[in-house]
Design a protein around this motif. Sequence first.
Motif, mmCIF file in Angstrom:
data_model
loop_
_atom_site.group_PDB
_atom_site.id
_atom_site.type_symbol
_atom_site.label_atom_id
_atom_site.label_comp_id
_atom_site.label_asym_id
_atom_site.label_seq_id
_atom_site.Cartn_x
_atom_site.Cartn_y
_atom_site.Cartn_z
ATOM 1 N N ALA A 38 0.795 1.232 -2.585
ATOM 2 C CA ALA A 38 1.787 0.173 -2.356
ATOM 3 C C ALA A 38 1.601 -0.976 -3.347
ATOM 4 C CB ALA A 38 1.687 -0.333 -0.923
ATOM 5 N N LEU A 51 3.645 1.643 6.221
ATOM 6 C CA LEU A 51 2.224 1.317 6.055
ATOM 7 C C LEU A 51 1.790 0.284 7.099
ATOM 8 C CD1 LEU A 51 -0.382 1.553 4.347
ATOM 9 C CD2 LEU A 51 0.541 -0.211 2.835
ATOM 10 N N LEU A 52 2.581 -0.793 7.249
ATOM 11 C CA LEU A 52 2.220 -1.849 8.203
ATOM 12 C C LEU A 52 2.234 -1.313 9.634
ATOM 13 C CD1 LEU A 52 4.127 -4.901 6.661
ATOM 14 C CD2 LEU A 52 1.682 -4.363 6.521
ATOM 15 N N TYR A 79 8.476 2.237 2.759
ATOM 16 C CA TYR A 79 7.064 2.598 2.568
ATOM 17 C C TYR A 79 6.153 1.485 3.083
ATOM 18 C CZ TYR A 79 2.951 4.510 0.122
ATOM 19 O OH TYR A 79 1.727 5.041 -0.183
ATOM 20 N N ILE A 80 6.514 0.241 2.767
ATOM 21 C CA ILE A 80 5.676 -0.890 3.206
ATOM 22 C C ILE A 80 5.766 -1.039 4.728
ATOM 23 C CG2 ILE A 80 5.432 -3.407 3.056
ATOM 24 C CD1 ILE A 80 6.274 -3.046 0.044
ATOM 25 N N ILE A 113 4.355 -2.265 -6.058
ATOM 26 C CA ILE A 113 4.861 -3.643 -6.142
ATOM 27 C C ILE A 113 4.735 -4.175 -7.581
ATOM 28 C CG2 ILE A 113 4.391 -6.021 -5.391
ATOM 29 C CD1 ILE A 113 3.703 -4.726 -2.598
ATOM 30 N N HIS A 141 -2.872 4.635 0.748
ATOM 31 C CA HIS A 141 -1.470 4.185 0.793
ATOM 32 C C HIS A 141 -1.351 2.714 0.381
ATOM 33 C CE1 HIS A 141 0.681 7.685 2.149
ATOM 34 N NE2 HIS A 141 -0.061 7.841 3.228
ATOM 35 N N THR A 142 -2.372 1.912 0.725
ATOM 36 C CA THR A 142 -2.334 0.494 0.336
ATOM 37 C C THR A 142 -2.458 0.352 -1.178
ATOM 38 O OG1 THR A 142 -3.353 -0.061 2.454
ATOM 39 C CG2 THR A 142 -3.408 -1.767 0.750
#
Lengths: 280, 280
Positions: free
Chosen positions: B92, B133-134, B129-130, B96, B88-89
């Motif tokens: 992401a 994720l965090l 999404y971010i 970006i 997922h990172t």
Amino acid sequence: MDGYKGFLGLLVSSLLVGFLSVIFTLIWVLHYREGLGWDGTALEFNWHPVLMVTGFVFIQGIAIIVYRLPWTWKCSKLLMKSIHAGLHTVAAILVIIALVSVFDFHNALSIPNMYSLHSWVGLTVVILYILQLLLGIFIFLLPWAPLSLRAFVMPMHVYSGLLIFGTVIAAVLMGVTEKLFFALSGYSKFPPEGVFTNTLGLLIVVYGALIFWIVTRPQWQRPKEPNSVLLQPNGGAQEGAGGLTVNFSNVDTPDSKLNHEASAKKRNFTADEVGQRSTM
Amino acid sequence: MDGYKGFLGLLVSSLLVGFLSVIFTLIWVLHYREGLGWDGTALEFNWHPVLMVTGFVFIQGIAIIVYRLPWTWKCSKLLMKSIHAGLHTVAAILVIIALVSVFDFHNALSIPNMYSLHSWVGLTVVILYILQLLLGIFIFLLPWAPLSLRAFVMPMHVYSGLLIFGTVIAAVLMGVTEKLFFALSGYSKFPPEGVFTNTLGLLIVVYGALIFWIVTRPQWQRPKEPNSVLLQPNGGAQEGAGGLTVNFSNVDTPDSKLNHEASAKKRNFTADEVGQRSTM
């Protein structure tokens, strides 16, 4: 019912957002566009978004969550299945009229049909929706289908129902995008129509998200009937536990073969797999 | 694993369709459009679809189903969570860069930003999404979060993960629609680029449908660890049975407090509700 207030809040929110989406679509075509009519012009085309948002989004969403309404849990399963199928049928009729309006409009103005991604995804999902409706009526509503067939088809019915609903929302968002790039000059200058119609798009996404939340909460499922039979189609070693659980059209058999059939199946079927129940 | 061959067939199909979507996007920008570059022109814009389809669609889809791969069930939960979060990172980061490319392109050519429905839905879903994720890293990957918090957040994590994935696909379809109506003259005459890119859109829908099917089959869940503890956040009278079941990031605690915590929670938590498990 567990979390009744939360359910009620989400139900009212979703109905409000869904209703607002229909109102926004009406304001769009009546105030910002040419209005409504049935004469082969843009007035006829305008029925397309109105009927799609009303039938394919709003009414389909209600049909999906209708088993979740706690005050219907006293009603018979047959009645609830008839309401579920009835709402989907009303939606399908509106969708077909919406399709006729856009084909009529295109043909009257010699605009080609079926060239855009919106039309490809849209027509595919209309065909799948009608197939899903017919299969649903034949397998779950009419009395002839055996318990084992219902248990086998149910996971696919639930999956494809939600997949169709999600794809319809994607198709509507593409339709809005297509119409605005086609018909709204100066969209990039943030005209009121652009901002208003973008807001309509967001409302439809929020409506979908609310329906999806309501239908996947296990604590808001219609409770098992006292004389129910639990089914699992493949005897897998399942824990039957999930972050997303949908069970809005339980398996039942209307005839007296149930107990015999059920005990014959019980060796291979348990509830944890498909979340389906048989009720007499 | 129950239905291993079926799982394998669907996994290979989904990887194939996902990979094909990326290849189609590359062919679209390299063959039908201007190609790729980083100079503020359309070449820079073209990174936007390539990176979005690669990261936000293909890699996100794999990240969603990574717990389902049966050959990873011997690996530790921590390793699998790291892979889930890692994929997922990566997605992401690509997303970006994809956003930077379109803003750069717009700014270089003085095209306004953020006026279309695609951009509204797209940017919203990037932010969500971010955040997802965090929150996922802080609550499920890092060791500090108590079991009860993980159990409480898990159903929302699963729900919002799938909602984001579905909304991303809708945003991508809108993006394709927008680009074709913007840049392809004669779209309505069925030019090869139009037909090709519509096919790309259908491939992306099929990929989403396959991932959605794989992740909602209860029989393909990662099995419970032997020393697991079952949780239910609200003690509702649930049957834990559903046509759609997702359990791809089980609750666990990494520390020795587990048994104590777990027995303290057990009174209120059972597995059938949220499908979450605690593993040491």
